[in-house]
Write a protein that holds these residues in place. Structure first.
Motif, PDB file in Angstrom:
ATOM      1  N   CYS A   9      -3.289  -3.022   2.432  1.00  0.00           N
ATOM      2  CA  CYS A   9      -1.964  -2.438   2.276  1.00  0.00           C
ATOM      3  C   CYS A   9      -2.011  -1.325   1.232  1.00  0.00           C
ATOM      4  O   CYS A   9      -2.359  -1.562   0.064  1.00  0.00           O
ATOM      5  CB  CYS A   9      -0.960  -3.512   1.874  1.00  0.00           C
ATOM      6  N   LEU A  10      -1.673  -0.117   1.608  1.00  0.00           N
ATOM      7  CA  LEU A  10      -1.734   1.040   0.707  1.00  0.00           C
ATOM      8  C   LEU A  10      -0.772   0.890  -0.460  1.00  0.00           C
ATOM      9  O   LEU A  10      -1.118   1.189  -1.605  1.00  0.00           O
ATOM     10  CB  LEU A  10      -1.422   2.313   1.494  1.00  0.00           C
ATOM     11  N   LYS A  11       0.445   0.383  -0.199  1.00  0.00           N
ATOM     12  CA  LYS A  11       1.446   0.244  -1.263  1.00  0.00           C
ATOM     13  C   LYS A  11       0.981  -0.734  -2.337  1.00  0.00           C
ATOM     14  O   LYS A  11       1.220  -0.513  -3.530  1.00  0.00           O
ATOM     15  CB  LYS A  11       2.781  -0.207  -0.659  1.00  0.00           C
ATOM     16  N   GLU A  12       0.317  -1.813  -1.906  1.00  0.00           N
ATOM     17  CA  GLU A  12      -0.191  -2.777  -2.880  1.00  0.00           C
ATOM     18  C   GLU A  12      -1.262  -2.143  -3.760  1.00  0.00           C
ATOM     19  O   GLU A  12      -1.304  -2.367  -4.983  1.00  0.00           O
ATOM     20  CB  GLU A  12      -0.760  -4.000  -2.156  1.00  0.00           C
ATOM     21  N   ASN A  13      -2.147  -1.354  -3.152  1.00  0.00           N
ATOM     22  CA  ASN A  13      -3.203  -0.697  -3.921  1.00  0.00           C
ATOM     23  C   ASN A  13      -2.627   0.270  -4.953  1.00  0.00           C
ATOM     24  O   ASN A  13      -3.060   0.306  -6.109  1.00  0.00           O
ATOM     25  CB  ASN A  13      -4.153   0.039  -2.984  1.00  0.00           C
ATOM     26  N   ILE A  14      -1.641   1.061  -4.536  1.00  0.00           N
ATOM     27  CA  ILE A  14      -1.020   2.025  -5.451  1.00  0.00           C
ATOM     28  C   ILE A  14      -0.301   1.298  -6.576  1.00  0.00           C
ATOM     29  O   ILE A  14      -0.343   1.717  -7.742  1.00  0.00           O
ATOM     30  CB  ILE A  14      -0.049   2.955  -4.685  1.00  0.00           C
ATOM     31  N   LYS A  15       0.336   0.180  -6.252  1.00  0.00           N
ATOM     32  CA  LYS A  15       1.022  -0.609  -7.268  1.00  0.00           C
ATOM     33  C   LYS A  15       0.035  -1.114  -8.323  1.00  0.00           C
ATOM     34  O   LYS A  15       0.288  -1.026  -9.532  1.00  0.00           O
ATOM     35  CB  LYS A  15       1.744  -1.789  -6.605  1.00  0.00           C
ATOM     36  N   SER A 108     -12.684  11.831 -11.230  1.00  0.00           N
ATOM     37  CA  SER A 108     -12.820  11.878  -9.776  1.00  0.00           C
ATOM     38  C   SER A 108     -11.452  11.714  -9.130  1.00  0.00           C
ATOM     39  O   SER A 108     -10.515  11.175  -9.731  1.00  0.00           O
ATOM     40  CB  SER A 108     -13.762  10.784  -9.270  1.00  0.00           C
ATOM     41  N   THR A 109     -11.359  12.165  -7.890  1.00  0.00           N
ATOM     42  CA  THR A 109     -10.161  11.970  -7.075  1.00  0.00           C
ATOM     43  C   THR A 109     -10.478  10.920  -6.023  1.00  0.00           C
ATOM     44  O   THR A 109     -11.548  10.949  -5.421  1.00  0.00           O
ATOM     45  CB  THR A 109      -9.755  13.290  -6.402  1.00  0.00           C
ATOM     46  N   VAL A 110      -9.546   9.980  -5.818  1.00  0.00           N
ATOM     47  CA  VAL A 110      -9.775   8.940  -4.820  1.00  0.00           C
ATOM     48  C   VAL A 110      -8.774   9.083  -3.680  1.00  0.00           C
ATOM     49  O   VAL A 110      -7.611   9.440  -3.896  1.00  0.00           O
ATOM     50  CB  VAL A 110      -9.704   7.518  -5.435  1.00  0.00           C
ATOM     51  N   LEU A 111      -9.252   8.810  -2.494  1.00  0.00           N
ATOM     52  CA  LEU A 111      -8.435   8.886  -1.283  1.00  0.00           C
ATOM     53  C   LEU A 111      -8.328   7.489  -0.688  1.00  0.00           C
ATOM     54  O   LEU A 111      -9.330   6.886  -0.303  1.00  0.00           O
ATOM     55  CB  LEU A 111      -9.070   9.860  -0.280  1.00  0.00           C
ATOM     56  N   LEU A 112      -7.088   6.963  -0.637  1.00  0.00           N
ATOM     57  CA  LEU A 112      -6.843   5.644  -0.080  1.00  0.00           C
ATOM     58  C   LEU A 112      -6.144   5.784   1.266  1.00  0.00           C
ATOM     59  O   LEU A 112      -5.217   6.614   1.416  1.00  0.00           O
ATOM     60  CB  LEU A 112      -5.984   4.795  -1.018  1.00  0.00           C
ATOM     61  N   ILE A 113      -6.563   4.990   2.237  1.00  0.00           N
ATOM     62  CA  ILE A 113      -6.011   5.061   3.589  1.00  0.00           C
ATOM     63  C   ILE A 113      -5.384   3.716   3.917  1.00  0.00           C
ATOM     64  O   ILE A 113      -5.995   2.663   3.725  1.00  0.00           O
ATOM     65  CB  ILE A 113      -7.114   5.388   4.624  1.00  0.00           C
ATOM     66  N   ASN A 114      -4.154   3.748   4.393  1.00  0.00           N
ATOM     67  CA  ASN A 114      -3.438   2.523   4.731  1.00  0.00           C
ATOM     68  C   ASN A 114      -4.154   1.782   5.858  1.00  0.00           C
ATOM     69  O   ASN A 114      -4.503   2.367   6.885  1.00  0.00           O
ATOM     70  CB  ASN A 114      -2.006   2.849   5.150  1.00  0.00           C
ATOM     71  N   GLY A 115      -4.429   0.484   5.614  1.00  0.00           N
ATOM     72  CA  GLY A 115      -5.098  -0.321   6.621  1.00  0.00           C
ATOM     73  C   GLY A 115      -6.589  -0.467   6.398  1.00  0.00           C
ATOM     74  O   GLY A 115      -7.263  -1.166   7.160  1.00  0.00           O
TER      75      GLY A 115
END
Length: 483
Positions: A9-15, A108-115
């Motif tokens: 879940c992307l929202k959980e990771n960002i949280k 560094s920049t990180v890219l997170l993808i939902n799922g």
């Protein structure tokens, strides 16, 4: 943080990321919808101010905003984005939350993808740093003038520019649990002494600290126990100084954020050397001898003067005794020495701590206090002033080479011994000092090597600088005792 895992879940990771950074205002989360019909929900996360925003805009965000369709092959979406969309040269993935956070902290920049539990890390640091400048602490009339900077990658780049061989090795470890700092161990394979390298790695990796406030903590680990006022590692801020020690089979340690290289082993005779020795022929046979004599003058001269004044003034001719020994002065000779040494130390400390505009004023005041006024008032004997002046000049010759601490400590100890026991005490104290120095080791190498233990083949670059062609082609060997 070690208990947190990357979720699908992307929202959980960002949280979790925001909680880890305590909702810091410079943590940027850029939302992106990409892919065919905007089916992929992504977030680009980075710390503002320490990344190259233009690089991320051109190589990451802009390509992702272009419409693209994913393949139905077995290749994952993450791999497809890395292979087809991200234009950065250095990209990696991770499924570890701690590794992701450390990457963000390091620019560094990180890219997170939902799922998806895998995140893409794109190195994009843009740290503020000063330009490469000439060395100020180890000035040389001739030779390279470039000095090290605070950035570890810049320093390794400069060193690689001089050592053009694949045998030049760099091993980087992270030191610090709260704020990790990069510490690089540099050596040349095939030339480095294996015993020294093993011991250096062991001591650096044994560091268990929360953060690296100063490179001194790394030096303490390299010097080992027991602690000593004699330095057993050496500094250099010159590229040619670092390169030459690497070719001698030594190990160099560079700490990120500090513009000095730490060199091990460091032997006592090394502190008499200077960059000029290898770039000009003047003083090839005398410069190091003069520096060594200056060290001994700084240590022994006040003690010898006290010993003569307290125990042997009657042995001197009356004319000489009256000329050099205190008679009508208010203070005894011993206290003259102590007070003058204290005042000189004050002047040196004040000169380094006050603004540069005030240094001239302090020098003027110091001259009035210590100089002719004190002599005229019969507070201090003129010869005492001359003795301390020569002592101070002799000491300054070894300050930037790391001999300031042993010079000061030994001088005070010898001064006390001479005041109570005269020349007999000085001789006994010297014997004890030599025995103490013989017991010291720098990462397992005897501190007084190659004099004690004596190694004839190593004398070619000790008290004098030998033929450069022979020095370049010779192999340095070290007597080790790592037990």
């Amino acid at each position: 943080m070690s208990n947190i895992e990357i979720q699908q879940c992307l929202k959980e990771n960002i949280k979790h990321i925001k909680n880890t950074f305590h909702d810091s205002s410079d943590l940027i989360v850029r939302k992106i919808r990409a892919g065919f019909n905007d089916t992929l929900e992504m977030n680009v996360v980075y710390l503002d101010g320490i990344i190259d925003a233009d690089l991320i805009q051109e190589n990451v965000i802009k390509p992702l905003l272009e419409p693209f369709q994913t393949d139905s092959s077995e290749v994952s979406i993450v791999d497809q984005i890395i292979e087809r969309m991200i234009e950065s040269a250095n990209v990696k993935t991770t499924a570890e939350f701690k590794e992701m956070i450390n990457a963000i902290v390091r620019g560094s920049t990180v890219l997170l993808i939902n799922g998806y539990q895998q995140v893409i890390i794109i190195p994009s640091p843009k740290w503020a740093e000063r330009s490469v400048e000439a060395s100020t602490g180890e000035r040389s009339v001739r030779g390279p003038q470039i000095g090290l900077t605070e950035k570890i990658k810049t320093n390794i780049n400069l060193i690689r520019g001089s050592i053009k061989t694949p045998d030049f090795c760099v091993e980087t470890v992270e030191v610090g649990t709260i704020s990790p700092t990069s510490v690089s161990i540099l050596y040349i394979e095939g030339i480095v002494d294996k015993g020294i390298l093993k011991e250096v790695k062991k001591r650096v990796k044994s560091l268990k600290i929360k953060y690296v406030l100063t490179e001194r903590v790394v030096e303490d680990a390299l010097e080992g126990k027991p602690s000593s006022f004699f330095p057993r590692v050496r500094h250099s801020e010159r590229i040619d100084g670092v390169v030459s020690t690497l070719f001698e089979g030594r190990v160099v340690i560079i700490v990120d954020g500090y513009p000095f290289a730490i060199i091990a082993p460091a032997l006592f005779i090394d502190f008499t050397q200077a960059p000029d020795d290898y770039h000009i022929s003047l003083g090839r046979f005398t410069s190091r001898i003069i520096r060594l004599i200056s060290f001994f003058i700084g240590v022994y001269l006040p003690a010898i003067y006290i010993a003569i004044a307290n125990f042997h003034k009657d042995d001197l001719p009356d004319k000489i005794s009256k000329a050099i020994i205190s008679k009508d002065e208010l203070l005894p000779t011993f206290w003259e020495m102590v007070i003058l040494l204290f005042l000189i130390r004050m002047l040196v400390d004040v000169s380094f701590r006050l603004p540069q505009s005030a240094v001239l004023l302090i020098s003027l005041i110091g001259t009035i206090v210590i100089g002719e006024t004190a002599v005229t008032a019969k507070l201090i004997h003129p010869v005492s002033l001359i003795v301390i002046g020569i002592t101070a000049l002799s000491s300054f010759l070894g300050v930037n080479r790391g001999l300031a601490a042993p010079d000061t400590v030994i001088r005070i100890l010898f001064l006390l011994v001479a005041n109570f026991f005269g020349f007999t005490g000085i001789i006994i104290a010297t014997t004890i000092l030599i025995m103490y120095m013989v017991s010291l080791k720098s990462v397992g190498v005897p501190y007084l090597s190659p004099i004690i233990p004596f190694k004839m083949q190593e004398l070619k670059d000790t008290f004098y600088r030998g033929d450069l062609q022979k020095l370049t082609n010779s192999k340095h060997t070290y007597t080790e005792d790592n037990e």
